[in-house]
Design an enzyme around this catalytic site. Structure first.
Site, mmCIF file in Angstrom:
data_model
loop_
_atom_site.group_PDB
_atom_site.id
_atom_site.type_symbol
_atom_site.label_atom_id
_atom_site.label_comp_id
_atom_site.label_asym_id
_atom_site.label_seq_id
_atom_site.Cartn_x
_atom_site.Cartn_y
_atom_site.Cartn_z
ATOM 1 N N ASP A 142 0.828 -1.213 0.000
ATOM 2 C CA ASP A 142 0.000 0.000 0.000
ATOM 3 C C ASP A 142 0.862 1.263 0.000
ATOM 4 O O ASP A 142 1.958 1.265 0.558
ATOM 5 C CB ASP A 142 -0.926 -0.023 1.236
ATOM 6 C CG ASP A 142 -2.093 0.941 1.099
ATOM 7 O OD1 ASP A 142 -2.351 1.440 -0.020
ATOM 8 O OD2 ASP A 142 -2.750 1.204 2.126
ATOM 9 N N GLY A 143 0.337 2.310 -0.635
ATOM 10 C CA GLY A 143 0.995 3.622 -0.577
ATOM 11 C C GLY A 143 1.550 4.125 -1.908
ATOM 12 O O GLY A 143 2.218 5.164 -1.936
ATOM 13 N N GLY B 293 -0.009 5.491 -4.440
ATOM 14 C CA GLY B 293 -0.616 6.767 -4.833
ATOM 15 C C GLY B 293 -0.020 7.927 -4.047
ATOM 16 O O GLY B 293 0.344 8.964 -4.609
ATOM 17 N N TRP C 288 2.852 8.009 -2.585
ATOM 18 C CA TRP C 288 4.261 8.149 -2.977
ATOM 19 C C TRP C 288 4.368 9.075 -4.192
ATOM 20 O O TRP C 288 5.188 9.989 -4.229
ATOM 21 C CB TRP C 288 4.826 6.758 -3.303
ATOM 22 C CG TRP C 288 6.275 6.726 -3.677
ATOM 23 C CD1 TRP C 288 7.341 6.567 -2.831
ATOM 24 C CD2 TRP C 288 6.825 6.836 -4.995
ATOM 25 N NE1 TRP C 288 8.521 6.570 -3.542
ATOM 26 C CE2 TRP C 288 8.233 6.732 -4.875
ATOM 27 C CE3 TRP C 288 6.286 7.004 -6.271
ATOM 28 C CZ2 TRP C 288 9.097 6.802 -5.959
ATOM 29 C CZ3 TRP C 288 7.141 7.078 -7.367
ATOM 30 C CH2 TRP C 288 8.536 6.978 -7.213
ATOM 31 N N ARG D 123 -0.492 9.227 -10.210
ATOM 32 C CA ARG D 123 -0.595 8.018 -9.376
ATOM 33 C C ARG D 123 -0.028 6.788 -10.077
ATOM 34 O O ARG D 123 0.568 5.908 -9.453
ATOM 35 C CB ARG D 123 -2.066 7.756 -9.003
ATOM 36 C CG ARG D 123 -2.631 8.747 -7.980
ATOM 37 C CD ARG D 123 -4.086 8.400 -7.665
ATOM 38 N NE ARG D 123 -4.205 7.083 -7.059
ATOM 39 C CZ ARG D 123 -4.112 6.837 -5.748
ATOM 40 N NH1 ARG D 123 -3.946 7.832 -4.906
ATOM 41 N NH2 ARG D 123 -4.237 5.607 -5.283
ATOM 42 N N ASN E 285 -11.093 -2.159 -5.210
ATOM 43 C CA ASN E 285 -10.348 -1.233 -6.072
ATOM 44 C C ASN E 285 -11.041 -0.979 -7.415
ATOM 45 O O ASN E 285 -10.728 -0.012 -8.105
ATOM 46 C CB ASN E 285 -8.913 -1.725 -6.317
ATOM 47 C CG ASN E 285 -8.017 -1.630 -5.093
ATOM 48 O OD1 ASN E 285 -7.107 -2.449 -4.909
ATOM 49 N ND2 ASN E 285 -8.226 -0.637 -4.244
ATOM 50 N N ARG F 90 1.975 -4.881 6.170
ATOM 51 C CA ARG F 90 1.276 -3.831 5.418
ATOM 52 C C ARG F 90 2.121 -2.568 5.455
ATOM 53 O O ARG F 90 2.557 -2.139 6.535
ATOM 54 C CB ARG F 90 -0.110 -3.523 5.981
ATOM 55 C CG ARG F 90 -0.825 -2.468 5.098
ATOM 56 C CD ARG F 90 -2.264 -2.222 5.447
ATOM 57 N NE ARG F 90 -2.878 -1.359 4.434
ATOM 58 C CZ ARG F 90 -4.155 -1.405 4.057
ATOM 59 N NH1 ARG F 90 -4.961 -2.279 4.614
ATOM 60 N NH2 ARG F 90 -4.618 -0.588 3.135
HETATM 61 C C1 IPE Z 1 -5.568 -2.586 -0.185
HETATM 62 O O1 IPE Z 1 -5.174 -1.265 -0.371
HETATM 63 C C2 IPE Z 1 -5.553 -3.300 -1.489
HETATM 64 C C3 IPE Z 1 -4.247 -3.420 -2.139
HETATM 65 C C4 IPE Z 1 -3.091 -3.093 -1.602
HETATM 66 C C5 IPE Z 1 -4.264 -3.982 -3.449
HETATM 67 P P1 IPE Z 1 -6.243 -0.087 -0.502
HETATM 68 O O2 IPE Z 1 -5.469 1.169 -0.630
HETATM 69 O O3 IPE Z 1 -7.206 -0.389 -1.577
HETATM 70 O O4 IPE Z 1 -6.986 -0.196 0.903
HETATM 71 P P2 IPE Z 1 -7.888 0.856 1.682
HETATM 72 O O5 IPE Z 1 -8.949 1.297 0.729
HETATM 73 O O6 IPE Z 1 -7.005 1.994 2.067
HETATM 74 O O7 IPE Z 1 -8.386 0.097 2.851
HETATM 75 C C1 IPE Z 2 -1.603 0.267 -3.398
HETATM 76 O O1 IPE Z 2 -1.371 1.639 -3.441
HETATM 77 C C2 IPE Z 2 -1.878 -0.321 -4.754
HETATM 78 C C3 IPE Z 2 -3.297 -0.613 -5.014
HETATM 79 C C4 IPE Z 2 -4.245 -0.535 -4.140
HETATM 80 C C5 IPE Z 2 -3.633 -1.011 -6.354
HETATM 81 P P1 IPE Z 2 -2.556 2.680 -3.420
HETATM 82 O O2 IPE Z 2 -2.936 2.983 -4.840
HETATM 83 O O3 IPE Z 2 -3.652 2.243 -2.555
HETATM 84 O O4 IPE Z 2 -1.830 3.949 -2.798
HETATM 85 P P2 IPE Z 2 -2.423 4.956 -1.734
HETATM 86 O O5 IPE Z 2 -2.925 4.157 -0.585
HETATM 87 O O6 IPE Z 2 -3.503 5.701 -2.433
HETATM 88 O O7 IPE Z 2 -1.269 5.830 -1.377
HETATM 89 MG MG MG Z 3 -4.030 2.475 -0.579
#
Ligand code: IPE
Ligand code: IPE
Ligand code: MG
Length: 245
Positions: free
Chosen positions: A19-20, A22, A24, A32, A67, A187
């Site tokens: 996660d993270g 976006g 970043w 993103r 997602n 995570r």
């Molecule tokens: C969880 O991340 C799913 C993946 C890492 C693929 P999200 O960014 O979608 O989770 P929430 O919405 O913050 O719980």
């Molecule tokens: C995890 O990163 C990848 C996916 C969920 C596909 P995010 O896209 O959720 O990144 P943030 O949480 O918005 O930073």
């Molecule tokens: Mg996320």
């Protein structure tokens, strides 16, 4: 950090919520999608290091069922990145003797993703050092419902009595039926939630939350997580004295 790592106590199954991406990208003023592209680099580093350490199963959350509610432009970018990563990383998988696997509602993915996925899964099917599983269009609740439906069918057909249903029947209907449960779940990005990931399978996993955003996650961050895991006392409901006797 490597010095502190006990090579004899490496988790067999490591699960990661990557996660993270976006945030970043946003921090750097990028789109993103660039965060997701850099997320692929982080996964390559972590998969290679995991294989080197002797992890047998690495299961990463790459795209959740939830997602699909993101803007279409982001979903399209993610699917394109998946296709190009699969094309590009086949060499990494072969060099490290890693078998690719996918879990989730794979049928819901665009045809080009499914095609590329099956090709790489097929090409790496004889690799045996580590299994890298991508959770794609994955929802743990959906997975559990599907297992329950399979059990209901068995009962309906008269092959199973309700009182005969055990935990093993539920586990057998999950996508992870042929894997041990993850000992460690990591995570990234400082979020403290599970987001519908392997709810059944992580019943006794050690949880490790890392503040780093996924594209910044390095080999040494993985080592650090494993060192901490190795220092935890896994009691499974017992008391410390029972574990140590
Ligand atoms: C969880 O991340 C799913 C993946 C890492 C693929 P999200 O960014 O979608 O989770 P929430 O919405 O913050 O719980
Ligand atoms: C995890 O990163 C990848 C996916 C969920 C596909 P995010 O896209 O959720 O990144 P943030 O949480 O918005 O930073
Ligand atoms: Mg996320």
């Amino acid at each position: 950090m490597e010095l502190l790592l006990d090579k004899n106590k490496i988790p067999q199954h490591l699960a990661i919520i990557m996660d993270g991406n976006g945030r970043w990208a946003k921090k750097k003023g990028f789109l993103r999608s660039l965060g997701h592209e850099n997320g692929v680099d982080a996964l390559r580093r972590v998969a290679t290091r995991s294989a080197e350490l002797g992890v047998k199963f690495l299961t990463v959350y790459a795209f959740s069922t939830e997602n699909w509610s993101r803007p279409k432009t982001e979903i399209d970018a993610l699917m394109s990145i998946l296709v190009s990563a699969l094309k590009k990383e086949i060499g990494t998988l072969m060099d490290n003797n890693i078998r690719l696997n996918a879990i989730g509602d794979i049928q819901s993915l665009p045809a080009r993703c499914r095609r590329e996925l099956s090709e790489v899964i097929e090409k790496t099917s004889a690799n045996e050092h580590m299994t890298l599983t991508l959770a794609l269009s994955y929802s743990s609740k959906t997975e559990l419902v599907s297992s329950i439906k399979q059990i209901a069918e068995e009962v309906k057909a008269g092959r199973l009595l309700p009182e005969e249903i055990t935990e093993a029947h539920v586990a057998k209907g999950l996508y992870t039926a042929d894997m041990p449960d993850p000992e460690l779940l990591i995570r990234t990005s400082g979020e403290y939630r599970i987001s519908n990931y392997m709810l059944w399978q992580i019943a006794y996993s050690e949880l490790y939350f890392c503040p780093k955003l996924w594209p910044d996650f390095k080999e040494e961050d993985l080592d650090l997580a494993i060192v901490e895991f190795q220092q935890r006392e896994r009691r499974y409901g017992k008391i410390s004295e029972q574990i140590n006797s």
